[in-house]
Scaffold this active site. Structure first.
Site, PDB file in Angstrom:
ATOM      1  N   CYS A 215      32.975  -2.324  53.009  1.00  0.00           N
ATOM      2  CA  CYS A 215      31.815  -1.798  53.751  1.00  0.00           C
ATOM      3  C   CYS A 215      31.781  -2.528  55.081  1.00  0.00           C
ATOM      4  CB  CYS A 215      30.531  -2.070  52.982  1.00  0.00           C
ATOM      5  SG  CYS A 215      30.451  -1.248  51.396  1.00  0.00           S
ATOM      6  N   ALA A 216      32.699  -2.184  55.957  1.00  0.00           N
ATOM      7  CA  ALA A 216      32.969  -3.038  57.117  1.00  0.00           C
ATOM      8  C   ALA A 216      31.963  -2.882  58.252  1.00  0.00           C
ATOM      9  CB  ALA A 216      34.373  -2.763  57.619  1.00  0.00           C
TER      10      ALA A 216
ATOM     11  N   GLY B  92      31.925  -4.417  61.922  1.00  0.00           N
ATOM     12  CA  GLY B  92      33.010  -5.401  61.906  1.00  0.00           C
ATOM     13  C   GLY B  92      32.616  -6.832  62.234  1.00  0.00           C
TER      14      GLY B  92
ATOM     15  N   LYS C 154      31.754  -9.132  60.133  1.00  0.00           N
ATOM     16  CA  LYS C 154      32.486 -10.000  59.193  1.00  0.00           C
ATOM     17  C   LYS C 154      33.989  -9.738  59.272  1.00  0.00           C
ATOM     18  CE  LYS C 154      28.519 -10.516  56.179  1.00  0.00           C
ATOM     19  NZ  LYS C 154      27.692  -9.402  56.761  1.00  0.00           N
TER      20      LYS C 154
ATOM     21  N   ASP D 282      34.660   2.089  56.115  1.00  0.00           N
ATOM     22  CA  ASP D 282      33.222   2.389  56.180  1.00  0.00           C
ATOM     23  C   ASP D 282      33.066   3.898  56.116  1.00  0.00           C
ATOM     24  OD1 ASP D 282      30.609   0.544  56.934  1.00  0.00           O
ATOM     25  OD2 ASP D 282      30.314   2.667  57.428  1.00  0.00           O
TER      26      ASP D 282
ATOM     27  N   ASP E 270      34.609   7.125  51.721  1.00  0.00           N
ATOM     28  CA  ASP E 270      33.520   6.772  50.813  1.00  0.00           C
ATOM     29  C   ASP E 270      34.110   5.918  49.695  1.00  0.00           C
ATOM     30  OD1 ASP E 270      31.628   6.610  48.861  1.00  0.00           O
ATOM     31  OD2 ASP E 270      31.022   8.716  48.966  1.00  0.00           O
TER      32      ASP E 270
ATOM     33  N   ASP F 182      30.477  -6.072  51.150  1.00  0.00           N
ATOM     34  CA  ASP F 182      29.236  -6.498  51.823  1.00  0.00           C
ATOM     35  C   ASP F 182      28.314  -5.274  51.758  1.00  0.00           C
ATOM     36  OD1 ASP F 182      27.526  -8.099  53.370  1.00  0.00           O
ATOM     37  OD2 ASP F 182      28.288  -7.248  55.236  1.00  0.00           O
TER      38      ASP F 182
ATOM     39  N   CYS G 176      22.222  -8.841  52.075  1.00  0.00           N
ATOM     40  CA  CYS G 176      21.223  -9.559  52.866  1.00  0.00           C
ATOM     41  C   CYS G 176      19.834  -9.247  52.297  1.00  0.00           C
ATOM     42  CB  CYS G 176      21.322  -9.223  54.343  1.00  0.00           C
ATOM     43  SG  CYS G 176      21.190  -7.472  54.705  1.00  0.00           S
TER      44      CYS G 176
HETATM   45  C1  LIG Z   1      25.610  -4.388  55.030  1.00  0.00           C
HETATM   46  S1  LIG Z   1      26.406  -3.178  55.950  1.00  0.00           S
HETATM   47  C2  LIG Z   1      27.943  -3.943  56.330  1.00  0.00           C
HETATM   48  C3  LIG Z   1      27.917  -4.885  57.480  1.00  0.00           C
HETATM   49  C4  LIG Z   1      29.294  -5.353  57.878  1.00  0.00           C
HETATM   50  N1  LIG Z   1      30.054  -5.874  56.768  1.00  0.00           N
HETATM   51  C5  LIG Z   1      29.214  -6.420  58.954  1.00  0.00           C
HETATM   52  O1  LIG Z   1      29.251  -7.595  58.652  1.00  0.00           O
HETATM   53  O2  LIG Z   1      29.113  -6.022  60.125  1.00  0.00           O
HETATM   54  C6  LIG Z   1      26.894  -2.007  54.744  1.00  0.00           C
HETATM   55  C7  LIG Z   1      27.831  -0.932  55.250  1.00  0.00           C
HETATM   56  O3  LIG Z   1      28.209  -0.118  54.150  1.00  0.00           O
HETATM   57  C8  LIG Z   1      28.484   1.177  54.655  1.00  0.00           C
HETATM   58  N2  LIG Z   1      28.504   2.092  53.505  1.00  0.00           N
HETATM   59  C9  LIG Z   1      27.442   2.623  52.837  1.00  0.00           C
HETATM   60  N3  LIG Z   1      27.871   3.400  51.822  1.00  0.00           N
HETATM   61  C10 LIG Z   1      29.226   3.348  51.835  1.00  0.00           C
HETATM   62  C11 LIG Z   1      30.237   3.947  51.041  1.00  0.00           C
HETATM   63  N4  LIG Z   1      29.916   4.752  50.025  1.00  0.00           N
HETATM   64  N5  LIG Z   1      31.534   3.701  51.335  1.00  0.00           N
HETATM   65  C12 LIG Z   1      31.860   2.899  52.378  1.00  0.00           C
HETATM   66  N6  LIG Z   1      30.928   2.303  53.174  1.00  0.00           N
HETATM   67  C13 LIG Z   1      29.642   2.527  52.904  1.00  0.00           C
HETATM   68  C14 LIG Z   1      27.381   1.396  55.658  1.00  0.00           C
HETATM   69  O4  LIG Z   1      27.753   2.370  56.599  1.00  0.00           O
HETATM   70  C15 LIG Z   1      27.241   0.002  56.273  1.00  0.00           C
HETATM   71  O5  LIG Z   1      27.979  -0.091  57.463  1.00  0.00           O
END
Ligand SMILES: C[S@@+](CC[C@H](N)C(=O)[O-])C[C@H]1O[C@@H](n2cnc3c(N)ncnc32)[C@H](O)[C@@H]1O
Length: 462
Positions: A268-269, A272, A274, A292, A319, A343, A397
């Site tokens: 879940c990048a 970016g 992290k 993502d 997804d 994440d 978080c």
């Molecule tokens: C907490 S944020 C991640 C923050 C990121 N790791 C960072 O440090 O910048 C969670 C992320 O999960 C993504 N997300 C939500 N559902 C998802 C899925 N089914 N598959 C992939 N990514 C997903 C969201 O778009 C969001 O960017």
């Protein structure tokens, strides 16, 4: 000609109508506004965040002087009254008469949106705010509410369901600490990019532009900056010497502990923040697959990689909960990823300093649906992990156990071939007390420099 309060009301209306992130709307609107004086921009920011943080407390006072409950008014009337009452009740530097007059001008400008007879708009706003100001000494104070949950909710401006959870888990005093600390504006923190500078050198070059600069405790290579102008507009940021990131979020990639030449998946990048940290820790050697579901986030991720000078990231839009048909080139020897970071999307109750709007957009029922999503994301990661000694890190978080301990407990029930590894060696000593008996990192209540976070490190054993 635009003015600060006018822009603030438009921003608040957009945040509410679109359920949008305050920081994103604010940045975008300030950038395209005709405001030039930094003091005008600072006032917009102060009013928008102030109203979002203190909305429930402001409404409690306004309800005492309004003829009908504020919740029954049109959104624009509510925003205008909140902006006025925030200045009257909570800002010393603005004379109440000026605050009221400016709100009356807004009522005139937006009279069509107030659901009042047009000729009454100014009079209603003027009457309510003047009455509020006149009655300051006699209005009932939230501190007198007998029930502790309702009292804390109104006094510190949180939904009751949130406060109730914190009181149940942390007791009244702990909940009050949580409420108080999450109403403070967040500290600005930077992660230093070791490819381009060092912490000492960055501290030295920023010293002319910022107030106090404090290094974060080792092993975090970061700085806390007080009194800085918009940092994202300064060259140190634009040229990639640093990334804006809270200290708690920096811990996650440290705990993942990626090594050069490994094959890493960030499931879940997002933009970016992290991923780029992981790339720094890998000295830009090896491979990071950054997935993502949102294309626009991956565009920002690519910009961040470029800014920082990381070239080992392969973004992939997909997804993660459904079958992810990753190209074979993402696997090293077809054996899966050495380390995976999930994440996860979460309710964000640990980062309300940065996202006060979430107080009013998140509902308690979301916590349960997020738990299902978090479990699916973790489950889907297992077949992608290196079968021997693969490392899976899960972070959020939020402070809510349903999205943290309960997710990991359920996950370990379904996948017994993992052990929990304590994150102690990656943490500054002052956080050792945040390691739970089970070996998770749980920061609650949030601390001055560290947002509310949860992190579990799972190592494959079978
Ligand atoms: C907490 S944020 C991640 C923050 C990121 N790791 C960072 O440090 O910048 C969670 C992320 O999960 C993504 N997300 C939500 N559902 C998802 C899925 N089914 N598959 C992939 N990514 C997903 C969201 O778009 C969001 O960017």
């Amino acid at each position: 000609m635009q003015n600060s309060r006018d822009l603030a009301v438009q921003i608040l209306a957009r945040i509410e109508a679109e359920q949008a992130y305050a920081n994103i709307v604010l940045d975008a609107e300030l950038r395209k506004s005709s405001l030039r004086d930094p003091r005008d921009k600072a006032l917009v920011t102060e009013i928008v965040y102030g109203v979002l943080r203190w909305q429930k407390r402001l409404d409690w006072y306004l309800d005492q002087v309004c003829k009908k409950p504020l919740q029954q008014s049109s959104p624009w009337l509510r925003h205008i009254l909140r902006i006025g009452s925030y200045q009257v009740l909570m800002l010393d530097k603005i004379p109440p008469s000026a605050a009221i007059n400016e709100s009356v001008k807004l009522a005139e400008k937006y009279r069509q949106k107030l659901n009042l007879p047009a000729n009454m708009a100014k009079g209603v706003v003027n009457g309510i705010l003047r009455q509020l100001h006149r009655s300051l000494d006699t209005l009932r104070r939230p501190e007198t509410i007998p029930d502790k949950v309702t009292r804390l909710a109104v006094q510190y401006s949180y939904p009751e369901w949130m406060v109730k959870r914190w009181v149940q888990r942390l007791g009244e005093q702990g909940a009050e600490t949580c409420c108080r600390i999450q109403n403070q504006p967040p500290h600005l923190m930077l992660r230093v990019n070791p490819f381009k500078t060092s912490r000492a050198a960055l501290q030295e070059s920023l010293s002319g532009y910022a107030g106090k600069i404090t290094p974060l405790p080792d092993p975090l290579s970061g700085l806390v900056i007080a009194g800085a102008p918009a940092l994202a507009e300064l060259r140190w940021y634009q040229e990639g010497e640093c990334t804006i990131q809270n200290a708690a979020s920096m811990l996650v990639s440290q705990i993942l502990d990626p090594k050069p030449w490994e094959n890493i998946l960030e499931a879940c990048a997002g933009a970016g923040i992290k991923t780029t940290h992981i790339g720094e820790l890998m000295e830009n050697r090896g491979k990071i697959t950054a997935v993502d579901i949102h294309e626009n986030k991956l565009s920002r991720l690519q910009e961040n990689c470029q800014r920082i000078g990381i070239s080992i990231v392969q973004p992939y839009r997909g997804d993660m909960t459904t079958f992810l048909d990753l190209p074979a080139s993402h696997f090293q020897n077809d054996r899966g990823f050495h380390r995976i970071l999930v994440d996860a999307p979460c309710s964000g109750l640990g980062v309300l300093r940065k996202h006060p709007e979430a107080k009013w957009t998140i509902e308690e029922s979301h916590i349960h649906s997020l738990q299902q999503l978090q479990l699916r994301l973790l489950n889907r990661s297992v077949p992608l992990l290196h079968p021997e000694h693969g490392v899976l890190v899960y972070s959020t978080c939020t402070t809510e156990p349903e999205e943290n301990e309960e997710v990991i407990t359920q996950f370990l029930r379904d996948h017994p071939g993992f052990r929990i590894e304590s994150p102690q060696k990656y943490l500054p000593p002052e956080l050792h007390g945040c390691i739970t008996d089970q070996g998770f990192l749980r920061i609650e209540p949030p601390q001055e420099y560290f947002d509310g976070f949860f992190c579990a490190k799972l190592v494959k054993t079978l």
